[in-house]
Design a protein around this motif. Structure first.
Motif, short mmCIF file in Angstrom:
data_model
loop_
_atom_site.label_atom_id
_atom_site.label_comp_id
_atom_site.label_asym_id
_atom_site.label_seq_id
_atom_site.Cartn_x
_atom_site.Cartn_y
_atom_site.Cartn_z
N LYS A 34 38.67 15.75 -4.33
CA LYS A 34 37.63 16.71 -3.92
C LYS A 34 36.26 16.04 -3.78
N LYS A 35 36.06 14.88 -4.42
CA LYS A 35 34.78 14.18 -4.28
C LYS A 35 34.54 13.73 -2.84
N ASP A 36 35.59 13.68 -2.03
CA ASP A 36 35.42 13.30 -0.62
C ASP A 36 34.58 14.33 0.13
N PHE A 37 34.38 15.50 -0.46
CA PHE A 37 33.65 16.57 0.20
C PHE A 37 32.31 16.86 -0.48
N THR A 38 31.76 15.82 -1.11
CA THR A 38 30.41 15.88 -1.66
C THR A 38 29.68 14.63 -1.19
N LEU A 39 28.37 14.65 -1.31
CA LEU A 39 27.57 13.49 -0.93
C LEU A 39 26.69 13.12 -2.11
N ASP A 40 26.88 11.92 -2.62
CA ASP A 40 26.05 11.41 -3.71
C ASP A 40 24.77 10.84 -3.11
N VAL A 41 23.72 11.65 -3.07
CA VAL A 41 22.48 11.23 -2.42
C VAL A 41 21.81 10.07 -3.16
N LYS A 42 22.08 9.91 -4.45
CA LYS A 42 21.51 8.79 -5.21
C LYS A 42 22.04 7.46 -4.71
N SER A 43 23.23 7.48 -4.14
CA SER A 43 23.82 6.23 -3.63
C SER A 43 23.24 5.81 -2.28
N LEU A 44 22.43 6.66 -1.67
CA LEU A 44 21.89 6.37 -0.33
C LEU A 44 20.69 5.44 -0.36
N GLY A 45 20.05 5.29 -1.47
CA GLY A 45 18.90 4.41 -1.57
C GLY A 45 17.59 5.15 -1.41
N SER A 46 16.50 4.44 -1.71
CA SER A 46 15.17 5.05 -1.72
C SER A 46 14.60 5.29 -0.33
N SER A 47 15.21 4.74 0.70
CA SER A 47 14.68 4.95 2.06
C SER A 47 14.98 6.36 2.58
N TYR A 48 15.88 7.09 1.92
CA TYR A 48 16.26 8.44 2.37
C TYR A 48 15.28 9.48 1.84
N VAL A 49 14.92 10.41 2.73
CA VAL A 49 14.15 11.59 2.36
C VAL A 49 15.17 12.70 2.14
N VAL A 50 15.18 13.27 0.96
CA VAL A 50 16.13 14.31 0.61
C VAL A 50 15.39 15.63 0.46
N THR A 51 15.80 16.63 1.25
CA THR A 51 15.23 17.98 1.15
C THR A 51 16.30 18.87 0.57
N ASP A 52 16.05 19.36 -0.63
CA ASP A 52 17.03 20.19 -1.35
C ASP A 52 16.56 21.63 -1.30
N LEU A 53 17.25 22.46 -0.54
CA LEU A 53 16.89 23.87 -0.37
C LEU A 53 17.71 24.81 -1.26
#
Length: 166
Positions: free
Chosen positions: A146-165
């Protein structure tokens, strides 16, 4: 030509979609959209993985991942991620609905062609909008992690802008 929902009577079963239950389904797709009687035009194509109410879609340079409760939309080119709760999805926004709950929407679906690993169907969303879904290379695999259907945003690195709504 826009298809009328009234003209699409329930067609019974769609054998390819009936096989989805209990499987992870992987396929290539092409999606075409029509508005207010205009001819279909290609909107996007890509790859989909569906399992139960979860999905992963790639297309138009985006990746959309949903575990059925949360949806992550990632744009690798702009290094952006949008996280939102899944509130009310429909066939247009969630391919898992087409695969797992199509019978609830039979009055909206007209099958143009179907084979053991392909489907071409028109779905009427409302009196103005319809879409053609062309699925190819459909594979039915055992259910996976089931983890295949989640996204670990912490693994993307600091260059990503994450907007959590959420």
């Amino acid at each position: 030509m826009l298809l009328c929902a009234a003209g699409l009577s329930a067609q019974g079963n769609i054998p390819l979609l009936d096989k989805a239950a209990g499987h992870r389904v992987v396929f290539d797709y092409r999606y075409l959209l029509s508005e207010a009687g205009k001819p279909f035009k290609e909107v996007t194509s890509g790859k989909v993985t569906v399992e139960d109410n979860a999905f992963r879609i790639s297309g138009l340079g985006l990746e959309i991942v949903s575990d059925g409760k949360t949806r992550w939309s990632r744009d690798p080119e702009s290094c952006e991620v949008l996280i939102e709760n899944v509130e009310k999805d429909n066939i247009f926004t969630n391919p898992a609905i087409l695969m797992s709950s199509y019978r609830e929407h039979l009055d909206q679906i007209k099958v143009k062609s179907s084979g053991p690993d392909s489907l071409d169907a028109v779905v009427v969303f409302d009196e103005r909008m319809s879409g053609e879904f062309i699925l190819k290379n459909v594979k039915f695999l055992p259910k996976g992690d089931k983890k295949d259907f989640t996204l670990d945003v912490k693994s993307l690195g600091s260059s990503y802008v994450v907007t959590d709504l959420r």
